[in-house]
Enzyme design. Sequence first.
Site, PDB file in Angstrom:
ATOM      1  N   CYS A 333       0.606  -1.054  -0.190  1.00  0.00           N
ATOM      2  CA  CYS A 333       0.294  -0.144   0.000  1.00  0.00           C
ATOM      3  C   CYS A 333       1.354   1.325   0.010  1.00  0.00           C
ATOM      4  O   CYS A 333       0.638   2.197  -0.451  1.00  0.00           O
ATOM      5  CB  CYS A 333      -1.293   0.376   1.005  1.00  0.00           C
ATOM      6  SG  CYS A 333      -0.769  -0.955   2.376  1.00  0.00           S
ATOM      7  N   ARG A 362       7.551 -10.691   4.993  1.00  0.00           N
ATOM      8  CA  ARG A 362       7.351 -10.753   5.734  1.00  0.00           C
ATOM      9  C   ARG A 362       7.588 -11.633   7.024  1.00  0.00           C
ATOM     10  O   ARG A 362       8.110 -13.021   6.448  1.00  0.00           O
ATOM     11  CB  ARG A 362       5.890 -11.323   6.316  1.00  0.00           C
ATOM     12  CG  ARG A 362       4.870 -10.716   5.881  1.00  0.00           C
ATOM     13  CD  ARG A 362       3.582 -10.095   5.702  1.00  0.00           C
ATOM     14  NE  ARG A 362       2.566  -9.436   4.715  1.00  0.00           N
ATOM     15  CZ  ARG A 362       1.220  -9.614   4.549  1.00  0.00           C
ATOM     16  NH1 ARG A 362       0.602 -10.439   5.339  1.00  0.00           N
ATOM     17  NH2 ARG A 362       0.406  -8.143   3.457  1.00  0.00           N
ATOM     18  N   GLN A 380       1.892 -10.735  -3.471  1.00  0.00           N
ATOM     19  CA  GLN A 380       0.113 -11.015  -3.711  1.00  0.00           C
ATOM     20  C   GLN A 380      -0.587 -10.283  -4.808  1.00  0.00           C
ATOM     21  O   GLN A 380       0.225  -8.859  -5.913  1.00  0.00           O
ATOM     22  CB  GLN A 380      -0.052  -9.203  -2.213  1.00  0.00           C
ATOM     23  CG  GLN A 380       0.200 -10.372  -0.938  1.00  0.00           C
ATOM     24  CD  GLN A 380      -0.271  -8.756   0.101  1.00  0.00           C
ATOM     25  OE1 GLN A 380       0.426  -7.396   0.073  1.00  0.00           O
ATOM     26  NE2 GLN A 380      -0.992  -9.076   1.199  1.00  0.00           N
ATOM     27  N   ASP A 382      -2.314  -7.456  -5.611  1.00  0.00           N
ATOM     28  CA  ASP A 382      -2.829  -6.757  -4.803  1.00  0.00           C
ATOM     29  C   ASP A 382      -3.246  -5.354  -5.664  1.00  0.00           C
ATOM     30  O   ASP A 382      -3.522  -5.842  -6.810  1.00  0.00           O
ATOM     31  CB  ASP A 382      -1.592  -5.839  -4.315  1.00  0.00           C
ATOM     32  CG  ASP A 382      -2.023  -5.149  -2.849  1.00  0.00           C
ATOM     33  OD1 ASP A 382      -3.482  -5.333  -2.767  1.00  0.00           O
ATOM     34  OD2 ASP A 382      -1.074  -5.098  -2.053  1.00  0.00           O
ATOM     35  N   HIS A 384      -5.563  -1.570  -5.198  1.00  0.00           N
ATOM     36  CA  HIS A 384      -5.973  -0.210  -4.257  1.00  0.00           C
ATOM     37  C   HIS A 384      -7.323   0.429  -5.406  1.00  0.00           C
ATOM     38  O   HIS A 384      -6.716   0.505  -5.892  1.00  0.00           O
ATOM     39  CB  HIS A 384      -5.083   0.702  -4.080  1.00  0.00           C
ATOM     40  CG  HIS A 384      -3.531  -0.335  -2.933  1.00  0.00           C
ATOM     41  ND1 HIS A 384      -2.487  -0.746  -3.213  1.00  0.00           N
ATOM     42  CD2 HIS A 384      -3.708  -0.443  -1.970  1.00  0.00           C
ATOM     43  CE1 HIS A 384      -2.004  -0.888  -2.746  1.00  0.00           C
ATOM     44  NE2 HIS A 384      -2.853  -1.036  -1.233  1.00  0.00           N
ATOM     45  N   LYS A 463     -12.759  -5.322   7.636  1.00  0.00           N
ATOM     46  CA  LYS A 463     -12.354  -6.422   6.450  1.00  0.00           C
ATOM     47  C   LYS A 463     -12.936  -7.718   6.197  1.00  0.00           C
ATOM     48  O   LYS A 463     -14.015  -7.874   6.290  1.00  0.00           O
ATOM     49  CB  LYS A 463     -10.771  -6.212   6.206  1.00  0.00           C
ATOM     50  CG  LYS A 463     -10.364  -7.735   7.336  1.00  0.00           C
ATOM     51  CD  LYS A 463      -8.879  -7.694   7.493  1.00  0.00           C
ATOM     52  CE  LYS A 463      -9.146  -9.045   8.321  1.00  0.00           C
ATOM     53  NZ  LYS A 463      -7.685  -9.154   8.170  1.00  0.00           N
ATOM     54  N   HIS A 509      -8.050  -2.130  -0.658  1.00  0.00           N
ATOM     55  CA  HIS A 509      -7.277  -2.608  -0.905  1.00  0.00           C
ATOM     56  C   HIS A 509      -7.590  -4.396  -0.693  1.00  0.00           C
ATOM     57  O   HIS A 509      -8.493  -4.743  -0.149  1.00  0.00           O
ATOM     58  CB  HIS A 509      -6.010  -2.349   1.079  1.00  0.00           C
ATOM     59  CG  HIS A 509      -5.117  -3.012   0.851  1.00  0.00           C
ATOM     60  ND1 HIS A 509      -4.114  -2.550   1.247  1.00  0.00           N
ATOM     61  CD2 HIS A 509      -4.493  -4.651   1.357  1.00  0.00           C
ATOM     62  CE1 HIS A 509      -3.240  -3.728   1.212  1.00  0.00           C
ATOM     63  NE2 HIS A 509      -3.490  -4.595   1.235  1.00  0.00           N
TER      64      HIS A 509
END
Length: 636
Positions: A333, A362, A380, A382, A384, A463, A509
């Site tokens: 993000c 991570r 990911q 991902d 946004h 979420k 997200h």
Amino acid sequence: MINITFPDGSRREFEQGVTALDAASSIGSRLKKATLAAEIDGERRDAFAPIGKDCTLKLLTFEDEGGRWAYRHTASHMLAQAVKRLYPGTKLAIGPAIENGFYYDFDTEHTFAPEDLALIEKEIEKIEKEELAVSRFELPREEAIAYVEKRGEPYKAELIRDLPEDAVISFYQQGEFVDLCAGPHADNTGKVKNIKLMSLAGAYWRGSEKNKMLQRIYGTAFEKRAALDEYLTRIEEAKKRDHRKLGRELGLFMVADEGPGFPFFLPKGMVLKNTLIECWREAHKRYGYVEISTPIILSRQLWERSGHWDHYKNNMYTTVIDEADYSIKPMNCPGGMLVYKAEPHSYRDLPLRMAELGLVHRHELSGALHGLFRVRCFTQDDAHIFMTWEQMKDEIVSTVRLFDEMYSLFGLKYKIELSTMPENHMGEKETWDFATETLKQAICETGKPFEINEGDGAFYGPKLDFHLEDSIGRTWQCGTIQLDMQMPERFELEYIGADGERHRPVMIHRALFGSIERFIGVITEHFAGAFPTWLAPVQVKVLAMTDRNQTAAENVARELEKYNVRVERDFRNEKIGFKIREAQMQKIPYMLIVGDKEEEGGVVAVRSRKKGDVGTMPLAGFIRQINDEILTRARD
RNA sequence: GCCAACGUAGCUCAGUUGGUAGAGCAGCGCAUUCGUAAUGCGCAGGUCCAGGGUUCGAGUCCCUGUGUUGGCUCCA
């Protein structure tokens, strides 16, 4: 006197306060075999529950879930009883029935070894043969505490102290064994058969890592022997489709000791990954996304601004460049924020859907690593979405539709969970309430069922999590749709509205696969390695019958490659049965066999991994057929 | 990270009470040219996870580390 109505419609009078069990067993053999939770006016209760008024009563049998619960809970007591007999001085923690069985947590000097399980099982069998009657009694709070302390059960005392003031404190006894327990239970240990101890594990007292680690024994129990056997077979079957095993056998990926939690993708796994990504790109294009890519290493200041440095530092890998702190991104993000901020935006740009296949790292606890399901480095998928508050609901609805479309493509079942405001949240409660409510409305609009997970949201917003179900029925969190009310604030994102004023956008997200790696693990187990043709790393294997047929086979392979079919050749000097066996074990969708007969007839012999030999056909016909299968992304 | 078990050839696994390693498959070579899930023979392949210790001697016993597995905790 009270009247009790039974399932068959018969009615009888009983004294007030008769237990459900006594009432039911008094009406004869029909219910005699029944065990042991009771359904009183449709509500599940303890079979020992006294009945005070007219009602309908049904004893839940072994076949009923309630009965199964009681059955396994009694099995867990029998396990504890056996352990107490074999290892005196063992302190009992808790021992509930769970989805596929039961467990009991023990605190004992003795360290259980796998061999001990057989010993304990024998003792459990003895307890079953002793046919001990199970009885229930209640004690007032103080007496109950004194009672368990006298029996040397400090954990039980702690449990009682934590019970609410007005709680009924009940105990269940079978022979010399007594346990604090709310029930329900089977009424006799002789009725609880087919108990199998499964595994040993450590578990923290009350689930907190600050507490002592206890020893847990997992077991399962089934009313019928056949059901137990079936369950054990199912576990064996599940092991066969373990993605770690298939990943090695099919040459998809590996994890080396040199990089715990950092998976390597092998050539075939890479084809799978790229095909998946291709499909993902196509869908996102249709849903109006643009794609970006942001750096893997970014400065400490950025992570401080995003809040990750405060909230997520323990899981972040850091490095130093020119004496300044940097972090390897655990999430995409902040990079996305910078892209948004790089130029001014108009309300006409919104909603702006910005996707990124971001490689994140991570630091996960070593004990948590598990094949591709839990890794330290993953991609990911991902995105946004920047939008106005008014657009939020529609955007969520459309995102859920996209997810549904993609999961359906793989025939995956999923569950949606709505997670709400956690303890360590950022931002105002009012904003949270509004966002949570919008999520709820959106999901109701799609008509999908969902569950609420209180307090489990991210620190920046509520979420929706999508849990996909794998072959053993385990669920894995893959997709997620998270409202982020913090990032736009922290990064001072703006757009110019129709009124010419600056406004703050709101952000979603979201990740569809969650992690490409995990998703590959899930579908590997889901398909047991037999991927649908469009996904299969190798779609066709061309087998030459003898050395004579090599040229013709090569021509077949080249023709397929012209149509972008992924082909592998097997022209080795081996028997055809052997080559087929290997291709079959590699789970390749189609084998094309070229021998003298095919050469003469100008055809290929087609073998499907699923249907076996399906006869011969002209190559052009086969190409048409497989192309259609690939283009429609058919599942077989 | 915590508890427990395990780590032997590319893979799956044997290896008795301590006396410095074996099988099957895979690989390579030769023979075989075969019709829908395993052709035969031969060859090669190992710092027994790493480092210490005990012992005349350690794959085997002890300690530390590391990795894996099953859980706990955490999570995409």
